[in-house]
Design an enzyme around this catalytic site. Sequence first.
Site, PDB file in Angstrom:
ATOM      1  N   GLU A 127     -20.256   6.402  42.637  1.00 13.12           N
ATOM      2  CA  GLU A 127     -20.730   5.042  42.902  1.00 13.12           C
ATOM      3  C   GLU A 127     -20.342   4.590  44.317  1.00 13.12           C
ATOM      4  OE1 GLU A 127     -22.958   4.110  41.095  1.00 13.12           O
ATOM      5  OE2 GLU A 127     -22.388   3.310  39.134  1.00 13.12           O
ATOM      6  N   THR A 182     -27.082  -2.606  45.451  1.00 13.69           N
ATOM      7  CA  THR A 182     -25.783  -2.903  44.840  1.00 13.69           C
ATOM      8  C   THR A 182     -24.735  -3.199  45.909  1.00 13.69           C
ATOM      9  OG1 THR A 182     -26.375  -1.478  43.001  1.00 13.69           O
ATOM     10  CG2 THR A 182     -24.080  -2.093  43.144  1.00 13.69           C
TER      11      THR A 182
HETATM   12  N1  HSE Z   1     -20.540  -4.085  37.985  1.00 14.10           N
HETATM   13  C1  HSE Z   1     -21.432  -3.636  39.005  1.00 14.10           C
HETATM   14  C2  HSE Z   1     -21.859  -4.814  39.846  1.00 14.10           C
HETATM   15  C3  HSE Z   1     -22.635  -2.997  38.388  1.00 14.10           C
HETATM   16  O1  HSE Z   1     -22.267  -5.825  39.288  1.00 14.10           O
HETATM   17  O2  HSE Z   1     -21.770  -4.727  41.082  1.00 14.10           O
HETATM   18  C4  HSE Z   1     -23.649  -2.548  39.379  1.00 14.10           C
HETATM   19  O3  HSE Z   1     -24.737  -1.971  38.684  1.00 14.10           O
END
Ligand code: HSE
Length: 299
Positions: A127, A182
């Site tokens: 990630e 993101t």
């Molecule tokens: N928890 C993460 C965010 C998930 O909200 O940034 C991203 O898919």
Amino acid sequence: MSAKAEAYSSSANLGPGFDILSMAHNAFKDIVIARTIEEKGKIIIKSNNPKIPLDPEKNSAGLATKILLQEKGIDEGVEIEINKGIPFGLGLGSSGASSVAAIAAVNELFELKLTQEEMVKYSMFGEQASSGSPHPDNVAASVYGGIIAVTSVSPVKVEKIPVNLDFKILLISPQGEREGKTKKAREMLPSKIDLSLYVKNSRYLSSLILGFIKGDKELIKQGLNDEIVEVAREPLYPHYKKIKEIALKNGAIGSCVSGAGPTVLVLYDDNTNLDKIKVESLEVCKAFGLTCNFISAQI
Ligand code: HSE
């Protein structure tokens, strides 16, 4: 030698559970084939989606694989073929699922016997490549299935939440994959919050978790709210508030942003007027210049 593995899409956060809660669903899946190659120490990425980065450092599956091989002292070269079924940049855990499928395939290829928590740990590093931060929620849901809570990051600890309620999932997803979304979404978050907001959100979180365990729709509805993260990122999904209103008015159990959006997640059952939600949401999407797809799924 080769090994194949798959991983499902997921909706992280579930309202108040930022970086803690996530739900895996059968809406989409990625399939990864890992093969040994002759060139020692090399990682090659191949994909059916021409938009995903092929540099292993910038690809979630590539980075996760690189770290796993390094830590296990494996100097074999590996080709990672990613068959993407999950659209990326829509809040559906796409990058996380690619890393999970890659780690699962490499695990099998080299008979590493990783535990589920180790799989989360290595997948999570992936990630970093796509969002700039190794958040664990999406990958944990893709590894464990169902609804999970990440209870610790270092060391990684994950609990599966027992769900005692039958419900279905509707994903309302604007078309068009979004690169770097993101990362941008995480940059929009506040670094500090008021104590009163923290308390309010913690109440939502406890209601939601208890609601799933007790099978109590009212508790889930009460808990599926967030006044911190969803609010801070609102410009990324201007359609969300109106769609949530429509869903609740038409008998949905609850609604929230899926991950960092822009997909909206609706939980519903037989008492929900799904057709009306679809018709009215389509109008909202149109008003915001979006073409939205409806995807039905289950956990
Ligand atoms: N928890 C993460 C965010 C998930 O909200 O940034 C991203 O898919």
